[in-house]
Scaffold this active site. Structure first.
Site, PDB file in Angstrom:
ATOM      1  N   CYS A 116      16.745 -74.618 -44.813  1.00 35.63           N
ATOM      2  CA  CYS A 116      16.311 -74.167 -43.145  1.00 35.63           C
ATOM      3  C   CYS A 116      15.565 -74.885 -42.127  1.00 35.63           C
ATOM      4  CB  CYS A 116      14.636 -73.570 -43.905  1.00 35.63           C
ATOM      5  SG  CYS A 116      15.880 -72.116 -45.249  1.00 35.63           S
ATOM      6  N   HIS A 257      11.795 -71.061 -37.434  1.00 38.69           N
ATOM      7  CA  HIS A 257      12.240 -70.960 -39.140  1.00 38.69           C
ATOM      8  C   HIS A 257      12.193 -69.630 -38.799  1.00 38.69           C
ATOM      9  CE1 HIS A 257      15.163 -70.234 -42.467  1.00 38.69           C
ATOM     10  NE2 HIS A 257      13.881 -70.548 -43.267  1.00 38.69           N
ATOM     11  N   ASN A 287      16.711 -64.326 -43.120  1.00 44.11           N
ATOM     12  CA  ASN A 287      16.359 -66.098 -43.391  1.00 44.11           C
ATOM     13  C   ASN A 287      17.860 -65.735 -43.226  1.00 44.11           C
ATOM     14  OD1 ASN A 287      16.597 -68.101 -44.449  1.00 44.11           O
ATOM     15  ND2 ASN A 287      14.447 -67.603 -44.992  1.00 44.11           N
TER      16      ASN A 287
END
Length: 331
Positions: A116, A257, A287
């Site tokens: 990520c 993020h 996500n």
């Protein structure tokens, strides 16, 4: 020959459209959960998933093509492609497939894996090639197909993740718009978020053994990742701002993020950045790992939220554990 240090400009962005959306209601038919339970804890209402016809490289190429179109550049102008991904089509790398699909015949291409944090790490890496005058144009793509490695019977994790791809075009410039950055890693916390290889012994001949296995689904200690993010992300954003000789008052947009809305809210609160200056597309995408920042950037630019000259504080964080921040001026 003396090298000249140049600056970096972000001149285009793009993302790949995915046709299949998996809603919270859909998930409630698969595991013991509900739309209310997921939305109140994560901010997610739906996530997109790749179809059997999609590949990581095809989604990355679509995002890259859209970014090049915005920038007004052709694929032949690209000198380097950096693909930030943890879910390649080929463990030897997928960046070269993206290069071929784009027709970027002059470009070198390689994968970068930092989960990520991958897009921020790739952005910073690309900038170094440009600043030293090695290349003039770099395409950075963040793309992940996490549905490949999601345990759809595990309600702790299957509600979180989605697929996607986003990209930015960077060019050498006489003015440096990457204003500051910071990157960190802590392998001692690796076990908090993993997509591990599970090996089984296999006999070759006599007593000589080898490994045969595959990767297990994503496993995460959500509480530890949350604690890590709300502590470390504000710190690293402030360090990157310090390197840029800026403060949070100079930030037009906070672009994190897209892991969990609660994390976004907590980080913004600790940085004293008001909610109206926080970019969030969590409810629509979930996500998407390395893709989340460039997708959110692309949507905000195309919607007219982020305008040329705006200062954006971005931060990626996740598996490794790794985290990083980049402060840049758009356009």
């Amino acid at each position: 020959m003396q090298q000249t240090t140049l600056g970096v400009s972000l001149v285009g962005c793009g993302s790949a459209p995915l046709s299949v959306a998996l809603s919270n209601e859909d998930l409630s038919q698969m595991v013991d959960t509900s739309d209310e339970w997921i939305a109140t804890r994560t901010g997610i209402r739906q996530r997109h998933i790749a179809t059997a016809q999609d590949s990581l490289s095809s989604l990355a190429a679509q995002a890259g093509s859209a970014a090049l179109e915005m920038s007004g550049l052709t694929a032949e102008a690209v000198d380097l492609i950096i693909l930030a991904t943890s879910t390649p089509d080929d463990l030897f790398g997928s960046a070269a497939q993206v290069q071929a699909q784009l027709g970027a015949n002059r470009a070198a291409a390689f994968d970068l894996t930092a989960a990520c944090s991958g897009f921020v790490f790739a952005l910073v890496t690309a900038a170094q090639y440009l600043r030293m005058g090695v290349y003039q144009t770099v395409l950075v793509v963040g793309a992940d197909v996490l549905s490949r490695w999601t345990d759809w019977s595990d309600r702790r994790t299957c509600v979180l993740f989605g697929d996607g791809a986003g990209a930015v075009v960077l060019q050498a410039s006489d003015r440096d718009r990457l204003l500051g950055f910071e990157m960190r890693s802590d392998g001692s916390m690796n076990g908090c978020l993993t997509l591990p290889y599970q090996a089984e012994s296999s006999v070759l001949v006599d007593d000589k053994m080898t490994q045969a296995g595959t990767f297990a689904p994503i496993d995460m200690n959500g509480k530890e990742v949350y604690r890590f993010a709300v502590k470390r992300v504000p710190e690293i954003v402030e360090k990157a701002l310090y390197r840029a000789n800026l403060t949070t008052q100079d930030v037009d947009w906070l672009l994190l993020h897209q892991a969990n809305q609660r994390i976004l809210d907590a980080v913004a609160s600790r940085l004293d950045i008001p909610a109206e200056r926080v970019i969030s597309n969590m409810s629509r995408h979930g996500n998407t790992s390395a893709a989340s920042i460039p997708i959110a950037l692309d949507e905000a630019v195309r919607a007219g939220q982020i305008k040329p000259g705006d200062v954006v504080a971005s931060s990626g964080f996740g598996a490794g554990l790794s985290w990083g921040a980049a402060i840049f001026e758009w356009g």
